[in-house]
Design a protein around this motif. Structure first.
Motif, short mmCIF file in Angstrom:
data_model
loop_
_atom_site.label_atom_id
_atom_site.label_comp_id
_atom_site.label_asym_id
_atom_site.label_seq_id
_atom_site.Cartn_x
_atom_site.Cartn_y
_atom_site.Cartn_z
N ILE A 37 -46.92 -15.59 -12.05
CA ILE A 37 -48.41 -14.85 -12.15
C ILE A 37 -48.89 -15.51 -10.95
CG2 ILE A 37 -50.07 -14.19 -13.64
CD1 ILE A 37 -47.52 -12.46 -14.24
N LYS A 39 -52.85 -14.45 -10.43
CA LYS A 39 -53.94 -14.17 -10.32
C LYS A 39 -54.56 -15.07 -10.49
CE LYS A 39 -54.03 -14.36 -15.18
NZ LYS A 39 -53.55 -12.78 -16.78
N TYR A 43 -54.65 -19.56 -10.19
CA TYR A 43 -55.04 -20.42 -10.59
C TYR A 43 -56.04 -21.76 -10.40
CZ TYR A 43 -52.41 -18.31 -14.50
OH TYR A 43 -52.22 -16.52 -15.53
N LEU A 85 -51.37 -6.37 -13.38
CA LEU A 85 -51.78 -6.41 -14.56
C LEU A 85 -52.61 -6.00 -15.96
CD1 LEU A 85 -49.66 -10.57 -14.71
CD2 LEU A 85 -48.59 -8.27 -15.89
N ARG A 137 -55.91 -5.31 -26.13
CA ARG A 137 -56.44 -5.57 -25.13
C ARG A 137 -56.20 -3.83 -24.63
NH1 ARG A 137 -55.53 -10.59 -21.57
NH2 ARG A 137 -53.31 -9.51 -21.31
N TYR A 164 -43.94 -3.47 -21.41
CA TYR A 164 -43.87 -4.93 -21.93
C TYR A 164 -45.15 -5.16 -22.58
CZ TYR A 164 -48.44 -4.97 -18.01
OH TYR A 164 -49.13 -4.76 -17.73
N HIS A 166 -48.16 -8.39 -24.21
CA HIS A 166 -48.30 -9.62 -24.26
C HIS A 166 -48.79 -10.44 -25.48
CE1 HIS A 166 -50.64 -12.92 -21.69
NE2 HIS A 166 -51.54 -12.40 -22.29
N ASN A 206 -44.73 -15.05 -21.49
CA ASN A 206 -46.37 -15.83 -21.46
C ASN A 206 -45.86 -17.34 -20.37
OD1 ASN A 206 -47.07 -16.37 -23.64
ND2 ASN A 206 -48.66 -16.07 -23.41
N SER A 207 -46.84 -18.14 -20.15
CA SER A 207 -45.98 -19.77 -20.42
C SER A 207 -45.83 -19.53 -21.84
CB SER A 207 -47.62 -20.20 -20.05
OG SER A 207 -47.38 -20.68 -18.77
N ARG A 222 -42.68 -14.12 -17.30
CA ARG A 222 -44.53 -14.06 -16.61
C ARG A 222 -45.08 -15.67 -16.93
NH1 ARG A 222 -45.32 -9.13 -19.76
NH2 ARG A 222 -46.92 -9.75 -20.57
N PRO A 223 -44.70 -16.63 -16.39
CA PRO A 223 -45.41 -17.80 -15.99
C PRO A 223 -46.38 -17.89 -15.42
CG PRO A 223 -43.71 -17.53 -15.17
CD PRO A 223 -43.09 -16.38 -15.92
N GLY A 224 -47.76 -18.24 -15.71
CA GLY A 224 -48.59 -18.80 -14.74
C GLY A 224 -48.77 -20.18 -14.88
N ILE A 225 -49.74 -20.58 -15.86
CA ILE A 225 -50.47 -22.23 -15.98
C ILE A 225 -49.11 -23.16 -15.65
CG2 ILE A 225 -50.85 -22.08 -18.59
CD1 ILE A 225 -53.20 -23.55 -17.67
N TYR A 357 -57.11 -23.09 -18.22
CA TYR A 357 -57.29 -22.28 -17.21
C TYR A 357 -58.82 -22.14 -16.85
CZ TYR A 357 -53.07 -19.88 -20.55
OH TYR A 357 -52.27 -20.09 -21.11
C1 LIG Z 1 -52.43 -13.41 -17.15
C2 LIG Z 1 -51.13 -13.69 -17.71
C3 LIG Z 1 -49.66 -13.64 -18.18
C4 LIG Z 1 -49.44 -15.26 -17.18
O1 LIG Z 1 -50.36 -16.05 -18.27
P1 LIG Z 1 -50.13 -17.35 -18.76
O2 LIG Z 1 -50.58 -17.34 -20.16
O3 LIG Z 1 -51.02 -18.33 -17.46
O4 LIG Z 1 -48.99 -18.15 -18.36
C5 LIG Z 1 -48.46 -13.12 -18.32
N1 LIG Z 1 -48.93 -12.25 -18.97
C6 LIG Z 1 -50.03 -11.08 -18.51
C7 LIG Z 1 -50.21 -10.32 -19.09
C8 LIG Z 1 -51.21 -12.00 -18.12
O5 LIG Z 1 -52.33 -11.36 -18.08
#
Ligand SMILES: *Cc1c(COP(=O)(O)O)cnc(C)c1O
Length: 371
Positions: A37, A39, A43, A85, A137, A164, A166, A206-207, A222-225, A357
């Motif tokens: 991720i 976006k 980060y 997303l 959401r 998917y 969230h 997610n993370s 889908r890891p972000g942070i 974040y």
């Molecule tokens: C931002 C986001 C993520 C990543 O989230 P983190 O908490 O940073 O891992 C994954 N999936 C979706 C749909 C998101 O909007």
């Protein structure tokens, strides 16, 4: 980077090797493909350099929030699949197709919009179906997913690449919400089996999911942070050996002695009880350094932590170094290590009453990034 900003003493240092190491650590932990991720300017780490490095490491896919982030990746030559997303805005669908971006379809109406645009462009749209399992959401509620999946499977102009949802509470390993969301999601996915249609990529984690809930890893994560080496919440556990990829540094630009009782900065909210030495650091909330750290945060100079005193201004703030020494142009670390000392984003966020974040994403384009 312009000459002027290259000479700015304030900068973000991004360690791309660490980022690559974090990706490897996550892969070893989850053993399924990874959608990185990226976006919000990855980060705050810088969208294009981060994506290029991750693509060179063979990351499977990218996820961004908005169309323009996906377009920026394509313009930079990124070729891996990119999922946007966010909820789509109807008039933009043709642009998704033109840039070969995967689309989040979050209702039957949106599916119809995508179909119409795909038909008139004469090319099939790659879509991921978004199911709402408890976030409220975007997405079709899990208990009405049947007709949605049917419509998508029957669509001539949409190719369903994924399904998917969230997770709302996965940053807390003790939350019972994640198990509920997983069960709801798997029920929604079961409609593909019921229809005898091939199961697309199922993704949920997610993370927080990556760190704490292996059963949510499914076909893709889908890891972000956590990819950037930062934990999502104070309750999170460091189950994967990731390391922070970002440092924020500046340099002393001014030194003075402030007499006892003379207040420092806007609002005159702080004054030293005795004469003290104060240095000025040329970064402020105009760079995204939180004003909430006024008289609360700390910075590192010469390997020691010193308090920020008075209000953080737009472009500078002051630090009380007591009776210690510091010189103009000495390095100041706001995030990262200096000698044995370290300031982590997680700690900074807690001091500021923010989440990690917000700190990362808030660091804006005025701060030059160095890789
Ligand atoms: C931002 C986001 C993520 C990543 O989230 P983190 O908490 O940073 O891992 C994954 N999936 C979706 C749909 C998101 O909007």
């Amino acid at each position: 980077m312009s000459v002027a900003s290259a000479q700015r003493p304030t900068r973000i240092l991004v360690d791309l090797d660490r980022l690559a190491g974090n990706l490897e650590a996550i892969r070893a932990h989850v053993r399924v493909p990874v959608m990185a991720i990226v976006k919000a300017n990855a980060y705050g780490h810088g969208l294009v350099p981060v994506a290029r490095r991750l693509e060179a490491c063979g990351v499977d896919r990218f996820g961004v929030a908005f169309l323009e982030e996906g377009v920026a990746l394509r313009r930079a030559g990124v070729r891996a699949p990119i999922l946007v997303l966010g909820g789509i805005y109807g008039p933009q669908v043709a642009q998704f197709l033109a840039h070969d971006l995967e689309i989040t379809v979050s209702s039957v109406d949106k599916l119809r919009q995508v179909e119409a645009a795909a038909e008139s462009a004469g090319r099939r749209a790659a879509v991921h179906l978004k199911i709402d399992t408890g976030m409220e959401r975007i997405g079709v509620h899990h208990d009405s997913a049947g007709p949605f999946v049917e419509a998508a499977v029957a669509s001539r102009w949409c190719e369903v690449k994924g399904i998917y949802s969230h997770l709302a509470c996965a940053d807390d390993p003790a939350s019972p919400m994640t198990a509920v969301q997983l069960a709801r999601f798997l029920d929604a996915c079961a409609h593909f089996d019921r229809l005898g249609a091939p199961m697309p990529l199922r993704h949920l984690a997610n993370s927080g999911g990556v760190l704490h809930f292996p059963e949510t890893h499914l076909d893709l994560v889908r890891p972000g942070i956590v990819l950037y080496g930062v934990l999502p919440a104070p309750a999170s556990r460091p189950t994967i050996p990731v390391r922070p990829a970002l440092s924020l540094v500046s340099r002393v630009v001014y030194f003075k002695v402030v007499r006892a009782g003379r207040p420092v900065s806007y609002g005159a909210t702080w004054a030293p009880p005795a004469d003290t030495r104060v240095v000025t650091v040329p970064i402020g909330y105009g760079d995204g350094f939180p004003r909430a750290l006024s008289s609360r945060g700390r910075v590192l100079i010469g390997g020691r932590a010193y308090p920020i005193v008075g209000r953080v201004c737009m472009d500078q703030f002051m630090v009380d170094i007591g009776s210690d020494s510091a010189w103009n142009e000495d390095e100041v670390v706001l995030i990262g290590r200096q000698g044995e000392a370290e300031i982590r984003v997680e700690a900074l966020a807690e001091t500021a009453g923010l989440i990690p974040y917000e700190i990362l994403v808030g660091l804006n384009e005025r701060v030059p990034r160095e890789y």
